[in-house]
Design a protein around this motif. Sequence first.
Motif, mmCIF file in Angstrom:
data_model
loop_
_atom_site.group_PDB
_atom_site.id
_atom_site.type_symbol
_atom_site.label_atom_id
_atom_site.label_comp_id
_atom_site.label_asym_id
_atom_site.label_seq_id
_atom_site.Cartn_x
_atom_site.Cartn_y
_atom_site.Cartn_z
ATOM 1 N N GLY A 149 0.335 -1.500 0.179
ATOM 2 C CA GLY A 149 0.267 -0.310 0.216
ATOM 3 C C GLY A 149 0.539 1.104 -0.091
ATOM 4 O O GLY A 149 0.223 2.385 -0.578
ATOM 5 N N PRO A 153 3.805 2.272 -4.564
ATOM 6 C CA PRO A 153 3.669 3.434 -5.575
ATOM 7 C C PRO A 153 4.348 4.352 -5.876
ATOM 8 O O PRO A 153 4.379 4.842 -6.948
ATOM 9 N N GLY A 158 2.666 3.569 -12.332
ATOM 10 C CA GLY A 158 0.922 3.983 -11.650
ATOM 11 C C GLY A 158 0.348 5.367 -13.149
ATOM 12 O O GLY A 158 0.829 5.106 -14.307
ATOM 13 N N VAL A 163 0.709 7.537 -7.347
ATOM 14 C CA VAL A 163 -0.492 7.171 -7.514
ATOM 15 C C VAL A 163 -0.327 6.628 -8.769
ATOM 16 O O VAL A 163 -0.195 5.747 -10.195
ATOM 17 N N PHE A 164 -1.228 5.671 -8.444
ATOM 18 C CA PHE A 164 -1.749 4.157 -8.535
ATOM 19 C C PHE A 164 -2.695 4.545 -10.348
ATOM 20 O O PHE A 164 -3.546 5.853 -9.817
ATOM 21 N N SER A 165 -2.777 3.925 -11.123
ATOM 22 C CA SER A 165 -3.936 4.125 -11.611
ATOM 23 C C SER A 165 -4.659 3.704 -11.062
ATOM 24 O O SER A 165 -5.329 2.868 -10.312
ATOM 25 N N ASP A 166 -6.292 4.021 -12.283
ATOM 26 C CA ASP A 166 -7.548 3.301 -11.495
ATOM 27 C C ASP A 166 -7.608 1.675 -11.175
ATOM 28 O O ASP A 166 -7.679 1.208 -10.626
ATOM 29 N N GLN A 168 -4.616 -0.345 -10.939
ATOM 30 C CA GLN A 168 -3.557 -0.889 -9.812
ATOM 31 C C GLN A 168 -4.647 -0.168 -8.691
ATOM 32 O O GLN A 168 -4.875 -1.401 -7.921
ATOM 33 N N ALA A 169 -6.245 0.641 -8.681
ATOM 34 C CA ALA A 169 -6.484 0.469 -7.747
ATOM 35 C C ALA A 169 -7.154 -0.346 -7.099
ATOM 36 O O ALA A 169 -7.550 -0.833 -6.011
ATOM 37 N N SER A 173 -6.977 -2.982 -4.271
ATOM 38 C CA SER A 173 -7.761 -2.543 -3.315
ATOM 39 C C SER A 173 -8.844 -4.321 -2.963
ATOM 40 O O SER A 173 -9.066 -4.899 -2.226
ATOM 41 N N LEU A 318 -8.843 4.684 -1.702
ATOM 42 C CA LEU A 318 -8.748 4.391 -2.393
ATOM 43 C C LEU A 318 -9.987 4.194 -3.597
ATOM 44 O O LEU A 318 -10.213 5.107 -4.597
ATOM 45 N N LEU A 322 -11.399 6.844 -6.430
ATOM 46 C CA LEU A 322 -11.622 6.257 -7.313
ATOM 47 C C LEU A 322 -13.462 7.060 -7.907
ATOM 48 O O LEU A 322 -13.852 7.536 -8.816
#
Length: 378
Positions: A149, A153, A158, A163-166, A168-169, A173, A318, A322
């Motif tokens: 977590g 990152p 990412g 920042v995580f990409s969508d 990845q998030a 999660s 996360l 989103l």
Amino acid sequence: MSTRIRLLLVWLIVGLFMVFGHSIMGESMSSTRAIVVFLVLLSTIIGAAFGVVKEADELAHRLGEPYGTLILTLSIVSIEVILISAVMLGPGENPTIGKDSIFSVMMIIMNLVIGLCILFGGLKYGEQEYNAQGTMSYLAMIIMLGGLGMMLPNYIEGAGDGVFSDAQAISLSTLIILLYGIFLFMQMKGYRHLYMQPKEGAMEIAFKARMDENLTRQENDETAGGSNSVVWISSIILIAMISPIVLLSHSMAVVVDFGIKSANLPPLLGGVLIAVIVFTPESMTAVKAALNNEFQRAINLCHGAFVSTVGLTVPSVLIIGLITGKTVLFGMTATETILFVITLLLSVMTFLGKRTTPIVGVMHLVLFAVFILLIFNP
């Protein structure tokens, strides 16, 4: 303070803020008014948190380990998630509030509180024992969840800048929730014995002996008269104590954001404040357990709190990011990464020794002091 009086006072404050909150915290809010509002909200939320701990402690007594500690930990961490969400959804942009809060919780729980437990418990009893297998499983979860977590990152492409990409998030999660859920299931079912205080000198409860421990716990439960009604009453009161924190969290977020910006304070203080507000009651319970020579309970509270913090907060933040389109930054700075790694290594070395010694507690406290120093003098 009795539970009824505490509930009455807390809900009275909630009612006042629901009616007059907008006018009190309008755009013309002065620094003096902000300080007064902050102190009122702080005392109310901490008072409610102590009420949560009191009722969760009652449930812990009735249900035994690890159920009781788990209820307390999940109750406290849910408060943290609520406060972080309120700050995220507040008027300002706070992309690092989730990371700041989790990192602050780690330094407070894993260094300050654990350090105090080891030091005070060691000074009183010389050395203290715990369930080595269960403690190592906690540390393994902390390394796994914390690494995924908060360290990962900074070393992936990412969406850039930690920042995580969508995709990845969503995937991360799901995996964290799945891993945490399996951990809880095993902790409550077939491997409950790993989180119970073993007999003196044993340092563990063998898998084949777990039924004897479970039978003892069941016999203790049966002798606690009226346990079912007490469990229901305590559960209802627990919810009644958590609800005001939910309702006041947005007001607290507004005041904290105003204060940090007005006083030009380090942004990390927002996360530290959330951690202090949320975990003060549980921290006091952990130190008390160590002083009562119940060191496994102290470990369950501290390590369980951080496992739950990462297991619940990372996916929650996360997902909120989103849904709302808010930027969520979990990547740590270089300084935070070093402190994070030192804390993990020191924690593993602390509990590989099988018994606690006071000097190790001092090491944890020194590391926490370095953390505070670097907030104000990076």
